[in-house]
Design a protein around this motif. Structure first.
Motif, mmCIF file in Angstrom:
data_model
loop_
_atom_site.group_PDB
_atom_site.id
_atom_site.type_symbol
_atom_site.label_atom_id
_atom_site.label_comp_id
_atom_site.label_asym_id
_atom_site.label_seq_id
_atom_site.Cartn_x
_atom_site.Cartn_y
_atom_site.Cartn_z
ATOM 1 N N THR A 1 61.282 81.273 72.555
ATOM 2 C CA THR A 1 61.812 80.151 72.482
ATOM 3 C C THR A 1 63.022 80.249 71.090
ATOM 4 O OG1 THR A 1 60.326 78.780 73.170
ATOM 5 C CG2 THR A 1 61.804 77.659 72.015
ATOM 6 N N ARG A 2 62.205 81.121 70.121
ATOM 7 C CA ARG A 2 63.358 81.344 69.000
ATOM 8 C C ARG A 2 64.760 81.821 69.224
ATOM 9 N NH1 ARG A 2 59.841 85.056 65.369
ATOM 10 N NH2 ARG A 2 59.918 86.261 67.439
ATOM 11 N N TRP A 3 64.647 82.838 70.368
ATOM 12 C CA TRP A 3 65.933 83.422 70.279
ATOM 13 C C TRP A 3 66.782 82.770 71.489
ATOM 14 C CZ3 TRP A 3 67.508 87.432 67.913
ATOM 15 C CH2 TRP A 3 66.575 88.299 66.759
ATOM 16 N N ASP A 4 65.942 81.969 72.355
ATOM 17 C CA ASP A 4 66.789 81.283 73.324
ATOM 18 C C ASP A 4 67.545 80.131 72.612
ATOM 19 O OD1 ASP A 4 65.876 82.627 75.594
ATOM 20 O OD2 ASP A 4 64.007 81.331 75.433
ATOM 21 N N ALA A 5 66.852 79.396 71.500
ATOM 22 C CA ALA A 5 67.379 78.593 70.789
ATOM 23 C C ALA A 5 68.662 79.142 69.840
ATOM 24 C CB ALA A 5 66.280 77.805 69.726
ATOM 25 N N PHE A 6 68.287 80.469 69.248
ATOM 26 C CA PHE A 6 69.412 81.073 68.498
ATOM 27 C C PHE A 6 70.476 81.101 69.252
ATOM 28 C CE2 PHE A 6 69.499 84.844 65.258
ATOM 29 C CZ PHE A 6 70.390 84.211 64.500
ATOM 30 N N LEU A 7 70.430 81.747 70.545
ATOM 31 C CA LEU A 7 71.598 81.935 71.318
ATOM 32 C C LEU A 7 72.518 80.691 71.494
ATOM 33 C CD1 LEU A 7 73.284 83.964 72.784
ATOM 34 C CD2 LEU A 7 71.611 83.666 75.008
ATOM 35 N N ASP B 1 69.806 72.121 76.731
ATOM 36 C CA ASP B 1 68.614 72.316 77.562
ATOM 37 C C ASP B 1 67.399 72.174 76.520
ATOM 38 O OD1 ASP B 1 69.860 72.671 79.758
ATOM 39 O OD2 ASP B 1 69.691 74.756 80.067
ATOM 40 N N LEU B 2 66.411 71.403 76.821
ATOM 41 C CA LEU B 2 65.164 71.382 76.056
ATOM 42 C C LEU B 2 64.568 72.506 75.582
ATOM 43 C CD1 LEU B 2 63.467 68.157 77.709
ATOM 44 C CD2 LEU B 2 64.842 68.388 75.575
ATOM 45 N N ASN B 3 64.454 73.632 76.418
ATOM 46 C CA ASN B 3 63.941 74.939 76.057
ATOM 47 C C ASN B 3 64.756 75.839 75.441
ATOM 48 O OD1 ASN B 3 65.747 75.588 78.062
ATOM 49 N ND2 ASN B 3 64.419 75.948 79.803
ATOM 50 N N ARG B 4 65.833 75.107 74.787
ATOM 51 C CA ARG B 4 66.376 75.860 73.870
ATOM 52 C C ARG B 4 66.534 75.054 72.208
ATOM 53 N NH1 ARG B 4 69.270 79.839 76.740
ATOM 54 N NH2 ARG B 4 69.426 79.312 78.920
ATOM 55 N N PHE B 5 65.434 74.738 72.171
ATOM 56 C CA PHE B 5 65.190 74.126 71.092
ATOM 57 C C PHE B 5 63.695 74.455 70.293
ATOM 58 C CE2 PHE B 5 68.443 71.189 72.600
ATOM 59 C CZ PHE B 5 68.917 70.876 71.782
ATOM 60 N N ASN B 6 63.711 74.800 69.161
ATOM 61 C CA ASN B 6 62.624 75.549 68.651
ATOM 62 C C ASN B 6 62.097 74.761 67.681
ATOM 63 O OD1 ASN B 6 61.010 78.164 68.341
ATOM 64 N ND2 ASN B 6 61.758 77.861 65.984
ATOM 65 N N ARG B 7 60.473 74.693 67.942
ATOM 66 C CA ARG B 7 59.905 73.888 66.658
ATOM 67 C C ARG B 7 58.412 74.690 66.947
ATOM 68 N NH1 ARG B 7 64.136 71.841 66.106
ATOM 69 N NH2 ARG B 7 64.505 69.947 65.526
ATOM 70 N N GLY C 1 66.644 74.113 65.627
ATOM 71 C CA GLY C 1 65.487 74.621 64.885
ATOM 72 C C GLY C 1 65.311 75.965 64.285
ATOM 73 N N LEU C 2 66.445 76.289 63.742
ATOM 74 C CA LEU C 2 66.566 77.447 62.948
ATOM 75 C C LEU C 2 67.133 77.474 61.508
ATOM 76 C CD1 LEU C 2 68.453 79.388 65.931
ATOM 77 C CD2 LEU C 2 65.742 79.274 65.675
ATOM 78 N N PHE C 3 66.896 78.396 60.716
ATOM 79 C CA PHE C 3 67.340 78.448 59.447
ATOM 80 C C PHE C 3 67.651 79.952 59.268
ATOM 81 C CE2 PHE C 3 64.278 74.851 58.259
ATOM 82 C CZ PHE C 3 65.378 73.705 58.138
ATOM 83 N N ALA C 4 69.086 79.840 59.404
ATOM 84 C CA ALA C 4 69.759 81.278 58.862
ATOM 85 C C ALA C 4 71.152 81.113 58.200
ATOM 86 C CB ALA C 4 70.099 81.962 60.432
ATOM 87 N N ALA C 5 71.050 81.507 57.176
ATOM 88 C CA ALA C 5 72.412 81.495 56.353
ATOM 89 C C ALA C 5 73.573 82.282 56.912
ATOM 90 C CB ALA C 5 72.191 81.900 55.001
ATOM 91 N N GLU C 6 74.832 81.354 56.727
ATOM 92 C CA GLU C 6 76.082 82.026 57.224
ATOM 93 C C GLU C 6 76.120 83.735 56.708
ATOM 94 O OE1 GLU C 6 78.394 81.034 58.860
ATOM 95 O OE2 GLU C 6 78.566 78.797 58.754
#
Length: 213
Positions: A142-148, A169-175, A202-207
């Protein structure tokens, strides 16, 4: 201006582009490297097809020589959202990651996401639609699906256009939230510098962590 086709063999295309660029500019590898601020070995590796540069790196080299690269979509969209999901899955679980450590496999997956981001940023609105209109398959994490989905949504916002529906899509949100850095010392910095679309998913990644290298 040099057209950059997205094809199956990105190394071969980048090699041809860079050799043409140097020929047109009358520069040696050393001259071009100095202008672009990169090691001469980087230029050499690209020219002999040993390295596939990101779109940002290749464009930066071209601009240092007074030229520009424009993205043109070929029939096989190697950096589409669908192709990127397949690449991520292969690098995490498939033959591309076989025998490699988890860190190296995840670095490969991250490179695929960054390459998609670069392609989207340089694309026209028509090109953006072509790269993202088809919903990618789920990676299985889910992390990578949300990231994409977050990257596509963020780049759509930058172009002031609506993101494709599949990004919601609900499966593209990470918690719970996922921090891209594994070092807790950087988490506060990531929270403060993450694009809104990433936080929403649901991700934290700096620019700065999403810039090409």
């Amino acid at each position: 201006m040099i057209w950059y086709h997205i094809t199956v063999d990105g190394k071969a295309e980048a090699s041809a582009i860079l050799r043409q660029l140097r020929r047109d500019s009358g520069l040696t590898q050393r001259d071009l490297a100095a202008k672009a601020g990169v090691p001469q070995s980087t230029i050499a590796e690209i020219e002999v097809g040993q390295r596939e540069p990101s779109l940002t790196l290749l464009s930066g080299i071209a601009e240092s020589a007074g030229q520009s690269i424009t993205l043109r979509l070929a029939p096989l969209l190697r950096r589409s959202a669908v192709a990127t999901a397949n690449t991520i899955k292969d690098r995490l679980y498939g033959d591309a990651g076989e025998g490699l450590s988890l860190d190296i496999r995840e670095d490969g997956a991250l490179r695929a996401v960054i390459d998609l981001k670069d392609a989207l940023r340089r694309s026209s609105h028509e090109g953006f639609d072509a790269l993202t209109n088809q919903a990618p398959g789920l990676v299985g994490d889910t992390r990578w699906d949300a990231f994409l989905a977050a990257i596509v949504e963020d780049e759509a916002a930058r172009k002031a256009i609506s993101p494709p529906r599949w990004t919601n899509d609900l499966n593209r949100f990470n918690r719970p939230f996922w921090y891209l850095s594994k070092n807790p010392r950087f988490h506060t910095w990531e929270i403060a510098n993450s694009p809104g679309a990433l936080i929403r998913h649901g991700l934290f990644a700096a620019e700065d962590e999403l810039e090409s290298v």
